[in-house]
Design a protein around this motif. Structure first.
Motif, PDB file in Angstrom:
ATOM      1  N   UNK A  41       4.982  10.633   5.478  1.00 48.00           N
ATOM      2  CA  UNK A  41       5.503  10.002   4.275  1.00 48.00           C
ATOM      3  C   UNK A  41       5.217   8.519   4.212  1.00 48.00           C
ATOM      4  N   UNK A  42       5.207   7.859   5.354  1.00 52.07           N
ATOM      5  CA  UNK A  42       4.996   6.417   5.396  1.00 52.07           C
ATOM      6  C   UNK A  42       3.529   6.030   5.552  1.00 52.07           C
ATOM      7  N   UNK A  43       2.667   7.011   5.719  1.00 53.06           N
ATOM      8  CA  UNK A  43       1.237   6.736   5.862  1.00 53.06           C
ATOM      9  C   UNK A  43       0.592   6.662   4.489  1.00 53.06           C
ATOM     10  N   UNK A  44      -0.047   5.548   4.175  1.00 54.60           N
ATOM     11  CA  UNK A  44      -0.683   5.365   2.884  1.00 54.60           C
ATOM     12  C   UNK A  44      -2.188   5.171   3.052  1.00 54.60           C
ATOM     13  N   UNK A  45      -2.921   5.450   1.980  1.00 56.62           N
ATOM     14  CA  UNK A  45      -4.366   5.256   2.015  1.00 56.62           C
ATOM     15  C   UNK A  45      -4.711   3.782   2.246  1.00 56.62           C
ATOM     16  N   UNK A  46      -3.929   2.901   1.666  1.00 52.20           N
ATOM     17  CA  UNK A  46      -4.148   1.468   1.851  1.00 52.20           C
ATOM     18  C   UNK A  46      -4.052   1.099   3.325  1.00 52.20           C
ATOM     19  N   UNK A  47      -3.000   1.579   3.997  1.00 52.85           N
ATOM     20  CA  UNK A  47      -2.828   1.270   5.415  1.00 52.85           C
ATOM     21  C   UNK A  47      -3.919   1.895   6.263  1.00 52.85           C
ATOM     22  N   UNK A  48      -4.353   3.081   5.880  1.00 51.11           N
ATOM     23  CA  UNK A  48      -5.418   3.751   6.629  1.00 51.11           C
ATOM     24  C   UNK A  48      -6.692   2.913   6.598  1.00 51.11           C
ATOM     25  N   UNK A  49      -7.067   2.438   5.404  1.00 51.06           N
ATOM     26  CA  UNK A  49      -8.270   1.622   5.292  1.00 51.06           C
ATOM     27  C   UNK A  49      -8.164   0.336   6.087  1.00 51.06           C
ATOM     28  N   UNK A  50      -7.015  -0.312   6.002  1.00 54.34           N
ATOM     29  CA  UNK A  50      -6.834  -1.576   6.708  1.00 54.34           C
ATOM     30  C   UNK A  50      -6.791  -1.369   8.216  1.00 54.34           C
ATOM     31  N   UNK A  51      -6.097  -0.334   8.681  1.00 52.81           N
ATOM     32  CA  UNK A  51      -6.014  -0.064  10.121  1.00 52.81           C
ATOM     33  C   UNK A  51      -7.407   0.222  10.694  1.00 52.81           C
ATOM     34  N   UNK A  52      -8.253   0.849   9.899  1.00 51.64           N
ATOM     35  CA  UNK A  52      -9.600   1.179  10.354  1.00 51.64           C
ATOM     36  C   UNK A  52     -10.538  -0.028  10.312  1.00 51.64           C
ATOM     37  N   UNK A  53     -10.080  -1.143   9.706  1.00 56.16           N
ATOM     38  CA  UNK A  53     -10.901  -2.339   9.659  1.00 56.16           C
ATOM     39  C   UNK A  53     -11.738  -2.471   8.404  1.00 56.16           C
ATOM     40  N   UNK A  54     -11.346  -1.740   7.362  1.00 56.00           N
ATOM     41  CA  UNK A  54     -12.094  -1.782   6.105  1.00 56.00           C
ATOM     42  C   UNK A  54     -11.198  -2.308   4.988  1.00 56.00           C
ATOM     43  N   UNK A  55     -11.725  -2.322   3.789  1.00 52.87           N
ATOM     44  CA  UNK A  55     -10.936  -2.789   2.654  1.00 52.87           C
ATOM     45  C   UNK A  55      -9.821  -1.797   2.354  1.00 52.87           C
TER      46      UNK A  55
END
Length: 216
Positions: A41-55
């Protein structure tokens, strides 16, 4: 000493396909870590991209929605399980192949603990919905039961086990036991040691089938 040319000293440039595969892998790794840290529930696409080092928008552009990202992640985990199963089973047939399935479960949890936890989290959470994830889980269950049923029928034909063993019921109970074990492991990993439990269940199952336990 001959110095390398500028072209030779530069790292080889990745192709577009290689860059896409790398970014997908890193984003799936990021999603896996975020789910284990904070839940789906707390995982967002925005956070996924940022955690991976991308926009922050790359994950959305690549996967389209969180459900599609989770489907990709669950499928990656499933493929890791299939690889362990094929490695353990090899060319084995019948009862030997069934015995190898136990070893594959233990190897999967031991070698890919994060992937295993995330796969079952995604699958168990899908039960209360009518999502594509639930459909994927249904298909996985059906295939798993069919595979085990086939192995039992093969073992019976070869005279390795009694012919009156109910292959359909055995397959259902086999899969239910493993899914139940994984469920308890997710809820309380400190109290449920998967590897020794799998070994114990393997021994009990082979005895119940009138098979010789040391079949690994």
């Amino acid at each position: 000493m001959v110095q390398p040319s500028a072209a030779e000293s530069r790292p080889e440039r990745r192709t577009h396909r290689e860059r896409v595969e790398l970014s997908d892998r890193l984003m799936l790794d990021a999603a896996e870590a975020l789910i284990l840290e904070a839940g789906t529930g707390s995982t967002t696409l925005k956070e996924v991209g940022e955690r991976a080092g991308y926009s922050r928008g790359l994950a959305h552009a690549r996967f389209g929605s969180k459900e599609k990202l989770f489907l990709r992640l669950a499928d990656r985990s499933r493929r890791a399980w299939v690889a362990e199963m094929l490695r353990a089973q090899g060319e084995a047939k019948g009862l030997s192949a069934l015995s190898a399935r136990f070893d594959a479960v233990a190897a999967y949890v031991d070698r890919h603990p994060a992937a295993a936890r995330v796969m079952y989290i995604l699958w168990f959470e899908s039960v209360g919905s009518m999502s594509e994830m639930r459909n994927a889980l249904r298909r996985f269950h059906e295939q798993a039961r069919a595979d085990i049923r086939s192995l039992i029928e093969e073992a019976a034909r070869e005279g390795e086990i009694p012919r009156d063993v109910d292959a359909e019921s055995f397959a259902l109970q086999f899969c239910a036991t493993f899914f139940g074990l994984c469920y308890q492991w997710l809820v309380n990993p400190d109290a449920v040691a998967v590897l020794p439990q799998v070994a114990a269940y393997k021994s009990q199952t082979l005895r119940a089938l009138n098979a010789t336990p040391p079949l690994a």
